[in-house]
Scaffold this motif. Structure first.
Motif, PDB file in Angstrom:
ATOM      1  N   VAL A  88       0.839  -1.200   0.000  1.00  0.00           N
ATOM      2  CA  VAL A  88       0.000   0.000   0.000  1.00  0.00           C
ATOM      3  C   VAL A  88       0.875   1.252   0.000  1.00  0.00           C
ATOM      4  N   THR A  89       1.932   1.239   0.790  1.00  0.00           N
ATOM      5  CA  THR A  89       2.845   2.377   0.855  1.00  0.00           C
ATOM      6  C   THR A  89       3.511   2.627  -0.489  1.00  0.00           C
ATOM      7  N   ALA A  90       3.825   1.556  -1.202  1.00  0.00           N
ATOM      8  CA  ALA A  90       4.456   1.695  -2.513  1.00  0.00           C
ATOM      9  C   ALA A  90       3.538   2.378  -3.521  1.00  0.00           C
ATOM     10  N   LEU A  91       2.227   2.287  -3.304  1.00  0.00           N
ATOM     11  CA  LEU A  91       1.272   2.908  -4.220  1.00  0.00           C
ATOM     12  C   LEU A  91       1.062   4.388  -3.935  1.00  0.00           C
ATOM     13  N   ALA A  92       1.483   4.855  -2.759  1.00  0.00           N
ATOM     14  CA  ALA A  92       1.214   6.229  -2.348  1.00  0.00           C
ATOM     15  C   ALA A  92       1.958   7.230  -3.222  1.00  0.00           C
ATOM     16  N   GLN A  93       1.258   8.296  -3.577  1.00  0.00           N
ATOM     17  CA  GLN A  93       1.870   9.389  -4.324  1.00  0.00           C
ATOM     18  C   GLN A  93       2.087  10.619  -3.447  1.00  0.00           C
ATOM     19  N   GLY A  94       1.542  10.581  -2.244  1.00  0.00           N
ATOM     20  CA  GLY A  94       1.775  11.644  -1.271  1.00  0.00           C
ATOM     21  C   GLY A  94       2.940  11.296  -0.376  1.00  0.00           C
ATOM     22  N   LYS A  95       3.281  12.205   0.539  1.00  0.00           N
ATOM     23  CA  LYS A  95       4.454  12.017   1.397  1.00  0.00           C
ATOM     24  C   LYS A  95       4.114  11.379   2.733  1.00  0.00           C
ATOM     25  N   LEU A  96       2.879  11.524   3.208  1.00  0.00           N
ATOM     26  CA  LEU A  96       2.547  11.138   4.570  1.00  0.00           C
ATOM     27  C   LEU A  96       2.779   9.654   4.835  1.00  0.00           C
ATOM     28  N   LEU A  97       2.170   8.794   4.043  1.00  0.00           N
ATOM     29  CA  LEU A  97       2.249   7.353   4.297  1.00  0.00           C
ATOM     30  C   LEU A  97       3.675   6.807   4.169  1.00  0.00           C
ATOM     31  N   PRO A  98       4.450   7.172   3.130  1.00  0.00           N
ATOM     32  CA  PRO A  98       5.840   6.685   3.068  1.00  0.00           C
ATOM     33  C   PRO A  98       6.676   7.117   4.272  1.00  0.00           C
ATOM     34  N   HIS A  99       6.508   8.364   4.718  1.00  0.00           N
ATOM     35  CA  HIS A  99       7.262   8.811   5.888  1.00  0.00           C
ATOM     36  C   HIS A  99       6.782   8.081   7.139  1.00  0.00           C
ATOM     37  N   LEU A 100       5.479   7.850   7.239  1.00  0.00           N
ATOM     38  CA  LEU A 100       4.937   7.115   8.384  1.00  0.00           C
ATOM     39  C   LEU A 100       5.492   5.700   8.413  1.00  0.00           C
ATOM     40  N   TRP A 101       5.574   5.061   7.258  1.00  0.00           N
ATOM     41  CA  TRP A 101       6.094   3.694   7.173  1.00  0.00           C
ATOM     42  C   TRP A 101       7.583   3.662   7.541  1.00  0.00           C
ATOM     43  N   THR A 102       8.341   4.639   7.062  1.00  0.00           N
ATOM     44  CA  THR A 102       9.783   4.668   7.349  1.00  0.00           C
ATOM     45  C   THR A 102      10.052   4.908   8.828  1.00  0.00           C
TER      46      THR A 102
END
Length: 379
Positions: free
Chosen positions: A138-152
């Motif tokens: 799901v994170t890989a599909l994100a085009q915004g910044k919030l979810l990738p930063h949250l995952w990291t």
């Protein structure tokens, strides 16, 4: 007036731009889509309110709900969200990012729900690790910044919780050093060539940002403490952790030199940064009876942040350069208090301390400005 508009006006008055060019730039900027921070803020507040409302309704009737109903309702809700996301798979926009974030957050709720129903116990990091695995697609599909930063950030939190757990199979020193090697692994991915190691753009940005921040801040602090405290051979040497740091540090250096998009100066700067962090976080643990030294601890800290400043300037990252210079100046002040701690506790000591702090700040301001001009000339 916007900052770029003020710059245009200044350049126009200086004769660098014609009136026609200024008008063309204004028309071009006016046609570009703006970042609707207000819209994103409202959507974030709305999404939080919806999730909070759902949790409140469920909590109010929790005891009256059967286990089968709880699980069925949860998977039905996640299935509905998944179906909506699938229908919007070719669309982009705030709504899609909000739905992706809600879907990822609800995964953690499902993990907690299953753990409660079946009385599963953990130290916390196991549940977070499962969440990281399940939400990575799901994170890989994100085009915004919030979810990738949250995952990291979740990855780093999971590693810290694991290091703090009562794991008798791996000693505590190894656990914390293995955790400290994670930023180096992230930095290695960030320094690699995007055409060779392909990652989703937003996820790569998040991994790179937090990886380099962890290397600069965490690596410098750990190296400072390691040299300051020394190590006694009466304790088991954390060879596994030091090997991981050495391996990922070397990998980050190799990835930097293999990236053809980076200039030679940047590669040398990254090599110095990764090399000194690796050395500082391993040498005190592999040398028997390593003598503690406040001077060496402060020196390795300053060297790491100096390498950060040089690399940031070569990469034209002004904010990182400014942050590095502030950290270096503060560390000089801390050295003063370390040396004259008892004097600084008195009134005269505080007056002297204030004078020294002002002097250090002014001297460093002049020095780092000249240093920046010299580096730009060498680029």
């Amino acid at each position: 007036m916007l900052r770029w508009a003020k710059q245009l006006e200044t350049w126009h008055k200086a004769g660098l731009l014609s009136t026609e060019q200024v008008e063309q730039i204004h028309r071009f900027e006016a046609s570009q889509p703006r970042r609707a921070w207000g819209v994103w803020g409202l959507l974030g507040i709305g999404a939080t309110a919806v999730c909070t409302g759902v949790v409140s309704v469920i909590a109010a009737n929790w005891e009256n709900l059967g286990d089968a109903f709880k699980l069925s309702a949860y998977f039905a809700m996640q299935g509905l969200l998944g179906w909506v996301l699938y229908q919007r798979r070719d669309r982009s926009g705030p709504l899609r990012e909000v739905l992706l974030t809600i879907f990822a957050l609800l995964v953690s709720g499902g993990i907690g729900l299953i753990g409660q129903i079946y009385n599963l116990r953990s130290d916390g990091w196991q549940g977070l690790l499962l969440w990281l695995v399940l939400t990575l697609p799901v994170t890989a599909l994100a085009q915004g910044k919030l979810l990738p930063h949250l995952w990291t950030v979740g990855t780093g939190t999971t590693a810290c919780l694991w290091a703090a757990s009562n794991n008798s199979s791996i000693n505590e020193g190894d656990r914390w050093l293995l955790t400290a090697s994670l930023p180096l692994a992230f930095a290695a991915l960030g320094a690699s060539n995007p055409s060779q190691i392909k990652l989703p753009v937003r996820l790569r940005e998040a991994i790179t940002t937090w990886g380099f921040f962890g290397v600069c801040a965490g690596g410098a602090l750990l190296a400072n403490l390691a040299f300051h405290e020394g190590w006694s051979s009466r304790e088991p040497a954390p060879l596994l952790g030091t090997a991981a740091i050495a391996a990922f540090g070397s990998l980050a250096i190799v990835a930097s030199w293999a990236n053809r998009n980076l200039g030679r100066g940047v590669k040398l700067g990254l090599t110095a940064l990764f090399g000194f962090v690796t050395l500082g976080c391993t040498l005190p643990f592999v040398v028997s009876h390593f003598p503690p030294s406040e001077v060496l601890g402060a020196l390795i800290f300053l060297v790491i942040w100096s390498a950060t400043a040089v690399t940031a300037l070569l990469l034209e990252r002004k904010r990182w350069f400014d942050l590095a210079t502030i950290v270096i100046a503060v560390r000089f002040i801390v050295i003063y208090f370390e040396v004259f701690g008892s004097l600084a506790a008195t009134g005269l000591g505080l007056i002297a301390s204030g004078g020294v702090i002002i002097a250090v700040g002014l001297l460093w301001h002049r020095a780092h400005a000249r240093f920046r001009v010299w580096l730009e000339a060498q680029r």
